[in-house]
Design a protein around this motif. Structure first.
Motif, short mmCIF file in Angstrom:
data_model
loop_
_atom_site.label_atom_id
_atom_site.label_comp_id
_atom_site.label_asym_id
_atom_site.label_seq_id
_atom_site.Cartn_x
_atom_site.Cartn_y
_atom_site.Cartn_z
N SER A 17 0.86 -1.18 0.00
CA SER A 17 0.00 0.00 0.00
C SER A 17 0.90 1.24 0.00
N ASP A 19 1.56 5.17 0.81
CA ASP A 19 1.14 6.31 1.63
C ASP A 19 1.17 7.55 0.74
N TRP A 20 0.02 7.84 0.13
CA TRP A 20 -0.04 8.94 -0.83
C TRP A 20 0.18 10.30 -0.17
N ALA A 22 2.35 10.89 2.17
CA ALA A 22 3.79 11.06 2.32
C ALA A 22 4.46 11.47 1.01
N HIS A 74 6.04 9.18 8.57
CA HIS A 74 5.48 8.48 7.43
C HIS A 74 6.57 7.71 6.69
N THR A 76 6.93 4.54 3.47
CA THR A 76 6.22 3.75 2.47
C THR A 76 7.25 3.05 1.59
#
Length: 527
Positions: A17, A19-20, A22, A74, A76
């Motif tokens: 997934s 983390d848009w 971030a 954050h 990702t």
């Protein structure tokens, strides 16, 4: 069937997934760049300036998108089952550098709105290249694996080559772009070889895993690992304009459009220092006995050569103002290297001093280039003598430039420049690098001469005879038989806005230096 089911259940999922939130600053900048490039195909020529304002709005939105990330927690693109090995981490270090990069790109965009129109540069290509470079520069501080670091470095660099040479038919611009390109590609090739050596020795590209595995490298791979560490640093040292990788700087700054010269002096250096910090204090702490002394020597050589070359600039020589800023930026790069070298001898928190100094330097150096862009509208030869009596003609611009130069010199009322230099000096002393602190102190005193000489010029009485001679020489050297039109003498409001923004930032930092100096006292990396 049961065994297969258990085996499938135990296998970690490779679907990640994202983390848009971030990655929003980077993605938004890149998306606006693509949108501008596509829109350029359909927008009529008389509407091309709209592309510039869309770019300015996009950079402002990207900068604002950092606000929800203030917590700095954050991550990702992490390895499955290994949450501490991530390719993208939006910690406090990344956010501060991204703010510097995107804010600096925003000031550059404001300066470019007028420059693109006046120089008749292709608008769509210019704005796409600027936004692409800014996206790469914003990606780099959040990168936490060597592959992403190199990709981000090249995404930030490749558009810059084209931006330097975008003034078609300009010999200086073409030569500067070629020199910049060839030297940068060579440095990148050396860095890629270093990364491959590090990967061969450790079996990983993620910085945290590289750091762990370099602690216990087999004896037969130790030489390979040491060579990899040394070679990897070359590309980032080139970006910082550290000696002996500095030779491209003066000609590139002179040949580039003035906003791009300012962009390279700040954002280009931020890219280099960010990369150096990440690979040294996060990936290669096990080899601090190699990179620590090397960076300390580079810092001493860089600040000394940069300041010595700046002293030699003749006020009546064409492009002397830009060359002085170029050599000054080399000297400032030496100061910025000091805390990184100090981190090899003490805690890695020393690098916060580099970040604090970089924030001060970004505001005042972009401000100086903003005033230079204003003066160049009527005096395009960029001589230091062109600034004689500027206070009588443009009081606000003269006062702003004087304040920027005093900040760079570290003199009151440029309090933030003084405090930032003291912070950097303290990092060297705390690390036991007294000799480096002494070299820096001498260089700070030497630099006072050329900063104060330029400042004094601003308040001298203009000499009518010299002014007339200079005007005639300007017309002869630029191939123009007429003086600049009256419209050019008026300050375009985007250039004025850039000066106001940088001056307000520098004043705020001098009034409340703790706004940036607090970064020098704590850890900026995710724990």
């Amino acid at each position: 069937m049961t065994a297969l089911t258990v085996s499938a259940a135990e296998t970690p999922s490779l679907v990640q997934s994202v983390d848009w939130l971030a990655v929003a600053p980077v993605v938004l900048t890149a998306a606006v760049g693509l949108a501008v490039l596509v829109a350029d195909l359909f927008v009529p020529e008389r509407r091309k300036p709209v592309l510039g304002w869309v770019s300015v709005a996009g950079l402002a939105a990207a900068t604002a998108s950092l606000l929800p990330l203030r917590a700095g927690e954050h991550t990702t693109f992490c390895l499955p089952g290994t949450p501490d090995a991530c390719s993208y981490t939006a910690d406090h270090f990344a956010l501060v550098v991204q703010f510097l990069v995107l804010g600096g790109a925003l000031i550059t965009a404001l300066l470019s709105v007028t420059a693109v129109r006046d120089a008749r540069m292709p608008a769509g290509e210019y704005w796409f290249l600027l936004l692409s470079s800014a996206a790469g520069a914003a990606l780099l501080p959040a990168s936490r694996d060597l592959a992403t670091l190199i990709v981000a470095l090249e995404v930030a660099s490749l558009p810059a080559f084209a931006l330097v040479g975008l003034r078609r038919g300009d010999r200086l611009s073409s030569e500067a772009a070629l020199k910049f390109f060839l030297s940068s590609v060579t440095a990148t090739a050396v860095s890629l070889m270093g990364v491959s050596f590090v990967y061969a020795a450790t079996g990983s590209l993620h910085l945290t895993q590289v750091a762990d595995r370099l602690e216990d490298v087999p004896g037969q791979l130790d030489t390979l690992a040491m060579a990899g560490v040394a070679l990897t640093l070359v590309g980032f040292a080139f970006k910082t304009a550290a000696v002996p990788f500095h030779f491209w700087v003066p000609d590139t700054y002179v040949g580039a459009p003035l906003p791009i010269a300012g962009y390279l002096s700040v954002i280009g250096k931020a890219v280099g220092f960010t990369g150096l910090i990440l690979v040294t204090v996060i990936a290669f702490p096990a080899y601090s006995d190699i990179w620590g002394p090397a960076l300390a020597v580079l810092a001493a050589l860089t600040m000394t050569l940069g300041n010595a070359a700046a002293l030699r600039q003749s006020p009546d020589r064409p492009n002397s103002a830009v060359r002085l800023l170029a050599w000054s930026s080399v000297g400032q790069a030496g100061y910025l290297l000091v805390p990184i070298a100090a981190a090899a001898y003490s805690e890695r928190d020393q690098i916060g001093s580099t970040v604090a100094y970089a924030l001060m330097y970004a505001a005042v150096n972009l401000g100086a280039f903003s005033v230079a862009a204003l003066v160049a509208r009527t005096k395009p030869l960029h001589r230091l003598d062109d600034y004689r009596g500027l206070y009588a003609q443009r009081p606000f611009a003269a006062l702003a430039l004087a304040f920027f130069l005093l900040c760079l010199a570290g003199l009151p009322p440029g309090i933030i420049g003084l405090f930032a230099k003291v912070t950097v000096l303290r990092s060297a002393v705390d690390a036991g690098l007294g000799w480096l602190a002494a070299v820096m102190a001498v260089n700070v005193v030497v630099a006072l001469y050329y900063y104060l000489r330029w400042t004094a010029l601003l308040f001298r009485t203009p000499e009518p005879a010299a002014e007339a001679t200079g005007t005639a020489r300007d017309r002869a050297d630029t191939g123009s038989g007429t003086e600049a039109p009256a419209a050019a003498a008026r300050a375009p409001w985007p250039v004025t806005a850039a000066i106001v923004l940088t001056a307000a930032t520098a004043l705020a930092l001098s009034g409340a230096p703790q706004l940036v100096l607090r970064f020098a006292t704590g850890s900026l990396f995710a724990q």
